[in-house]
Design a protein around this motif. Structure first.
Motif, short mmCIF file in Angstrom:
data_model
loop_
_atom_site.label_atom_id
_atom_site.label_comp_id
_atom_site.label_asym_id
_atom_site.label_seq_id
_atom_site.Cartn_x
_atom_site.Cartn_y
_atom_site.Cartn_z
N THR A 195 -19.74 -7.01 -5.46
CA THR A 195 -18.81 -7.47 -4.43
C THR A 195 -18.08 -6.31 -3.76
N ALA A 196 -18.41 -5.08 -4.14
CA ALA A 196 -17.75 -3.92 -3.52
C ALA A 196 -18.07 -3.90 -2.03
N LYS A 197 -17.03 -3.64 -1.23
CA LYS A 197 -17.24 -3.62 0.22
C LYS A 197 -17.91 -2.31 0.63
N ASN A 198 -18.53 -2.35 1.79
CA ASN A 198 -19.13 -1.14 2.39
C ASN A 198 -20.28 -0.55 1.57
N ILE A 199 -20.84 -1.33 0.67
CA ILE A 199 -22.01 -0.84 -0.06
C ILE A 199 -23.24 -1.60 0.47
N PRO A 200 -24.21 -0.90 1.06
CA PRO A 200 -25.40 -1.57 1.61
C PRO A 200 -26.39 -1.88 0.48
N TYR A 201 -26.14 -2.97 -0.21
CA TYR A 201 -26.91 -3.29 -1.42
C TYR A 201 -28.42 -3.29 -1.20
N SER A 202 -28.87 -3.93 -0.08
CA SER A 202 -30.31 -4.03 0.12
C SER A 202 -30.92 -2.65 0.40
N ASP A 203 -30.14 -1.77 1.03
CA ASP A 203 -30.65 -0.42 1.33
C ASP A 203 -30.78 0.43 0.06
N THR A 218 -24.49 9.94 -1.60
CA THR A 218 -23.96 9.89 -2.97
C THR A 218 -23.13 8.63 -3.12
N LEU A 219 -23.30 7.98 -4.26
CA LEU A 219 -22.44 6.83 -4.58
C LEU A 219 -21.31 7.35 -5.45
N ARG A 220 -20.08 7.18 -4.94
CA ARG A 220 -18.92 7.68 -5.69
C ARG A 220 -18.23 6.50 -6.35
N LEU A 221 -18.00 6.61 -7.66
CA LEU A 221 -17.33 5.54 -8.39
C LEU A 221 -16.09 6.08 -9.06
N PHE A 269 -20.57 -1.97 -13.06
CA PHE A 269 -19.21 -1.45 -12.92
C PHE A 269 -18.26 -2.57 -12.51
N TYR A 270 -17.07 -2.57 -13.11
CA TYR A 270 -16.07 -3.61 -12.85
C TYR A 270 -14.72 -2.97 -12.53
N ALA A 271 -13.98 -3.63 -11.63
CA ALA A 271 -12.62 -3.18 -11.26
C ALA A 271 -12.57 -1.70 -10.91
N CYS A 272 -13.57 -1.27 -10.15
CA CYS A 272 -13.60 0.15 -9.79
C CYS A 272 -13.66 0.28 -8.27
N ASP A 273 -13.52 1.49 -7.80
CA ASP A 273 -13.62 1.77 -6.37
C ASP A 273 -14.99 2.41 -6.12
N CYS A 274 -15.78 1.80 -5.24
CA CYS A 274 -17.12 2.33 -4.93
C CYS A 274 -17.17 2.76 -3.47
#
Ligand SMILES: [Zn+2]
Length: 247
Positions: A28-36, A60-63, A94-99
């Motif tokens: 559910t993280a916003k701005n993450i292009p899951y399908s890409d 890079t995916l920053r968590l 990942f849960y309750a994190c900023d992605c």
């Protein structure tokens, strides 16, 4: 809040996924292009302080696990999933994190020399930054990620106790030699903390953090929120010196 050593420990647990492609991504993280993300190959994993950096060829995916973030490797938690990545040999959730996605070169985004666990950590530079803030409380200054990336509340409390320094001391009033040692401790203690994680001895290793009694004096420890950071300080009034100016 996970501190630098915990993030390096997480990185080590995820290393088996390097050179594997993502089979599925969800969350559910916003701005993450899951399908890409599907089909992209994880090429490298880095860390910067409390940030985990999953590197792919073009981004890079920053968590950042923030205050209450959690992760689960090869199992799932009942919390709201922020980001789940499935690889051929397993999955990480990942849960309750900023992605976030980073498209720039990481060398442009991060000053690695401020990370206390990075091989290029520059203790002189950190010390110079501390000298420029003499009126700041040491318990706040140690948590400043622009000065000492990776240092969190546990590390802060332990190194102040080891050096006999009260958390409400003013940076500019602490003897220079002690301040020099304190900055070095950020790196050496973080390395020690990482070895506790690797050996599974973390719980019994803390001397004051989340503890009740001073191991030196056998008197009750104080637990108090001190400073602008509002984070808990665990300290002993008997053996930790409060350095304050007279003016
Ligand atoms: Zn004590």
């Amino acid at each position: 809040m996970p501190e630098g050593p915990q993030i390096i420990f997480l990185k080590e647990q995820l290393e088996p996924f390097i050179e594997q492609e993502i089979l599925a991504a969800k969350g559910t993280a916003k701005n993450i292009p899951y399908s890409d993300l599907r089909g992209k190959v994880l090429t490298e994993i880095k860390t910067f302080g409390k940030e985990l950096l999953l590197c792919f060829p073009a981004f890079t995916l920053r968590l950042h696990l923030m205050l209450f973030g959690k992760y689960a490797i090869n199992h799932q938690s009942k919390r709201e999933l922020q980001l789940g990545l499935e690889f051929v040999t397993g999955e990480v959730n990942f849960y309750a994190c900023d992605c976030r996605l980073i498209h720039e070169s990481l060398d442009k985004v991060y000053d690695w020399s401020t990370d206390v666990l990075h091989p290029t950590f520059d203790s002189d530079k950190a010390l110079e930054k501390l000298f420029r803030q003499p009126k700041r409380l040491i318990c706040d200054a140690l948590l400043d990620q622009k000065i000492l990336a990776g240092v969190g509340n546990g590390i802060k409390n332990e190194i102040l106790f080891r050096r006999h320094i009260h958390p409400a001391s003013l940076v500019g009033q602490i003897p220079e030699a002690d301040l020099i040692y304190l900055v070095r401790d950020c790196a050496s203690f973080s390395a020690e903390y990482l070895s506790w994680k690797q050996e599974g001895t973390e719980k019994e290793s803390w001397q004051v953090y989340r503890q009740n009694t001073c191991p030196r004096d056998q008197v009750p420890l104080r637990k108090e929120k001190i400073g602008k950071s509002g984070r808990s300080c665990y300290y002993c009034e008997k053996c930790q010196i409060l350095y304050l100016s007279n003016s």
